[in-house]
Design an enzyme around this catalytic site. Structure first.
Site, PDB file in Angstrom:
ATOM      1  N   SER A 183     -17.051  -4.508  -3.209  1.00 56.52           N
ATOM      2  CA  SER A 183     -16.991  -3.327  -4.086  1.00 56.52           C
ATOM      3  C   SER A 183     -18.230  -2.448  -3.973  1.00 56.52           C
ATOM      4  O   SER A 183     -18.646  -1.802  -4.941  1.00 56.52           O
ATOM      5  CB  SER A 183     -16.777  -3.753  -5.550  1.00 56.52           C
ATOM      6  OG  SER A 183     -15.591  -4.492  -5.690  1.00 56.52           O
TER       7      SER A 183
ATOM      8  N   PRO B   6     -15.214  -7.258   2.301  1.00 57.67           N
ATOM      9  CA  PRO B   6     -16.469  -7.793   2.855  1.00 57.67           C
ATOM     10  C   PRO B   6     -17.722  -7.152   2.270  1.00 57.67           C
ATOM     11  O   PRO B   6     -18.798  -7.750   2.316  1.00 57.67           O
ATOM     12  CB  PRO B   6     -16.349  -7.475   4.354  1.00 57.67           C
ATOM     13  CG  PRO B   6     -15.472  -6.263   4.404  1.00 57.67           C
ATOM     14  CD  PRO B   6     -14.462  -6.481   3.304  1.00 57.67           C
ATOM     15  N   LEU B   7     -17.587  -5.938   1.714  1.00 51.61           N
ATOM     16  CA  LEU B   7     -18.756  -5.265   1.152  1.00 51.61           C
ATOM     17  C   LEU B   7     -18.803  -5.375  -0.369  1.00 51.61           C
ATOM     18  O   LEU B   7     -19.634  -4.734  -1.026  1.00 51.61           O
ATOM     19  CB  LEU B   7     -18.776  -3.792   1.593  1.00 51.61           C
ATOM     20  CG  LEU B   7     -18.914  -3.603   3.114  1.00 51.61           C
ATOM     21  CD1 LEU B   7     -18.834  -2.129   3.490  1.00 51.61           C
ATOM     22  CD2 LEU B   7     -20.208  -4.215   3.628  1.00 51.61           C
TER      23      LEU B   7
ATOM     24  N   SER C 141      -1.782 -14.820   3.879  1.00 54.28           N
ATOM     25  CA  SER C 141      -2.850 -14.189   3.117  1.00 54.28           C
ATOM     26  C   SER C 141      -2.849 -14.685   1.680  1.00 54.28           C
ATOM     27  O   SER C 141      -1.777 -14.878   1.086  1.00 54.28           O
ATOM     28  CB  SER C 141      -2.664 -12.665   3.145  1.00 54.28           C
ATOM     29  OG  SER C 141      -3.702 -12.006   2.463  1.00 54.28           O
ATOM     30  N   ASN C 142      -4.038 -14.899   1.142  1.00 52.40           N
ATOM     31  CA  ASN C 142      -4.199 -15.331  -0.257  1.00 52.40           C
ATOM     32  C   ASN C 142      -3.600 -16.709  -0.520  1.00 52.40           C
ATOM     33  O   ASN C 142      -3.165 -16.997  -1.633  1.00 52.40           O
ATOM     34  CB  ASN C 142      -3.593 -14.288  -1.205  1.00 52.40           C
ATOM     35  CG  ASN C 142      -4.242 -12.926  -1.049  1.00 52.40           C
ATOM     36  OD1 ASN C 142      -5.443 -12.770  -1.261  1.00 52.40           O
ATOM     37  ND2 ASN C 142      -3.453 -11.939  -0.633  1.00 52.40           N
TER      38      ASN C 142
ATOM     39  N   TYR D  89     -11.267  -9.977   3.627  1.00 51.46           N
ATOM     40  CA  TYR D  89     -11.198  -8.630   3.047  1.00 51.46           C
ATOM     41  C   TYR D  89     -12.210  -8.528   1.913  1.00 51.46           C
ATOM     42  O   TYR D  89     -12.774  -9.531   1.471  1.00 51.46           O
ATOM     43  CB  TYR D  89      -9.786  -8.257   2.607  1.00 51.46           C
ATOM     44  CG  TYR D  89      -9.158  -9.077   1.498  1.00 51.46           C
ATOM     45  CD1 TYR D  89      -9.566  -8.951   0.167  1.00 51.46           C
ATOM     46  CD2 TYR D  89      -8.108  -9.948   1.765  1.00 51.46           C
ATOM     47  CE1 TYR D  89      -8.971  -9.672  -0.849  1.00 51.46           C
ATOM     48  CE2 TYR D  89      -7.498 -10.684   0.748  1.00 51.46           C
ATOM     49  CZ  TYR D  89      -7.937 -10.538  -0.555  1.00 51.46           C
ATOM     50  OH  TYR D  89      -7.340 -11.259  -1.562  1.00 51.46           O
TER      51      TYR D  89
ATOM     52  N   TYR E  92       0.860  -1.183   0.000  1.00 56.86           N
ATOM     53  CA  TYR E  92       0.000   0.000   0.000  1.00 56.86           C
ATOM     54  C   TYR E  92       0.900   1.238   0.000  1.00 56.86           C
ATOM     55  O   TYR E  92       1.366   1.711   1.032  1.00 56.86           O
ATOM     56  CB  TYR E  92      -0.904   0.050   1.238  1.00 56.86           C
ATOM     57  CG  TYR E  92      -1.787  -1.154   1.445  1.00 56.86           C
ATOM     58  CD1 TYR E  92      -2.013  -2.094   0.443  1.00 56.86           C
ATOM     59  CD2 TYR E  92      -2.423  -1.366   2.668  1.00 56.86           C
ATOM     60  CE1 TYR E  92      -2.826  -3.195   0.648  1.00 56.86           C
ATOM     61  CE2 TYR E  92      -3.237  -2.454   2.886  1.00 56.86           C
ATOM     62  CZ  TYR E  92      -3.439  -3.369   1.880  1.00 56.86           C
ATOM     63  OH  TYR E  92      -4.243  -4.462   2.105  1.00 56.86           O
TER      64      TYR E  92
END
Length: 329
Positions: A212, A209-210, A158-159, A207, A61
């Protein structure tokens, strides 16, 4: 059915709030256009001021800039009350992104993250993506040494696929797994990953969770995306799936009204009451979004409401639409 105020992360002694903040829009100038550092700092402050103690960042990031901004704000608060999660595995030294899980590289990543964050320990460190060559047990073994040295408190991956998770957890060192999961993307449930994690006392942090914004209730059938809008190419936004999503979201609306809440807040509350989910980490670009999400901590769904939502999205357990985030090569 309400979760406790804090969630224990895996086998560690890390206690996190069941709602965290994903900070890819905090300094993630390589991910989003027109980001301002002051806005990023404000996101972190609002989270910490509204009962959220887990901050989830990553080297990628902003290539360390998100970690720097999070670290700056953290100095304004009691460090011991903050659960800091970051991730690493990307090597850009060749000019292009290479995923590297070698023990020496991960050790270097942790030390550099500590410096950028301005702290002497990281509560959760994730291997951000698996590489193709490093034995997963060796990669996790390097983090275990860092844990024993006090530099990290919990080991995350992760992933990783279910098979990769099993390989990484041969010695039982994995505390937490982070991956894409939502009411629209339930592949990990049907594939057995979440059951494996639960059986081995490994926490799960989803991650996106909404999905997009689809699970916020802001879309309706009038939406028409131009061809150059990336959403026009995502399965969730194309027919017939899009209409099915909207129908399921409509089931949540009266429940949200009952709680004087938004659809997004109720969806986040549903995740927090799901026994297979430990912490949910919605991202945000505006401070008011973080504050609104924090209200989900105050919502307790009845057993009937929880089941109603689960049943509304049951059809998405049996459809595979692919992940929104492609694994880097």
């Amino acid at each position: 059915m309400k979760k406790s105020s804090f969630v224990k992360i895996g086998h560690s002694d890390v206690l996190a709030t069941p709602l965290g903040l994903g900070t890819n829009a905090v300094g993630g100038y390589n991910l989003f256009p027109n980001l301002k550092d002051d806005d990023g700092r404000a996101l972190v402050r609002v989270a910490l001021d509204n009962g959220i103690n887990l901050l989830d960042t990553a080297y990628v990031y902003g290539l360390g800039h998100s970690e720097e901004l999070v670290g700056e704000v953290m100095k304004e608060y009691d460090r011991d009350k903050i659960i800091l999660a970051t991730k690493g595995a990307q090597d850009f030294s060749s000019g292009k992104q290479v995923i590297d899980n070698r023990p020496e590289f991960l050790t270097d990543q942790v030390n550099k993250s500590l410096k950028r964050l301005g702290t002497d320990y990281i509560d959760i460190f994730y291997i951000h993506f698996p590489d193709h060559d490093t034995p997963k047990v060796e990669a996790v073994g390097a983090l275990q040494k860092l844990k024993e040295a006090g530099k990290i408190r919990a080991i995350g991956i992760s992933n990783f696929s279910l098979d990769q998770i099993k390989e990484a957890n041969v010695d039982g060192y994995v505390d937490v797994v982070e991956d894409e999961f939502s009411l629209l993307h339930q592949d990990h449930l049907t594939e057995g990953m979440l059951d494996y994690l639960h059986d081995h006392q490994i926490s799960f942090v989803p991650y996106f969770p909404l999905a997009s914004g689809l699970l916020t209730g802001k879309y309706d059938h009038k939406i028409d995306f131009p061809a150059d809008d990336i959403r026009s190419q995502i399965a969730d936004f194309t027919e017939p799936r899009f209409s099915k999503v909207l129908k399921a979201v409509d089931v949540v609306r009266p429940i949200a009204k009952t709680h004087q809440a938004t659809v997004a807040q109720v969806v986040l509350a549903w995740y927090m009451q799901n026994p297979l989910i430990s912490v949910v980490i919605p991202g945000a670009k505006r401070a008011e979004q973080v504050k609104a999400n924090a209200h989900a901590l105050d919502i307790t769904l009845t057993d009937a409401e929880y089941r109603t939502i689960e049943q509304a999205f049951d059809g998405f357990k049996h459809t595979t639409s692919g992940k929104s985030l492609a694994d880097p090569e």
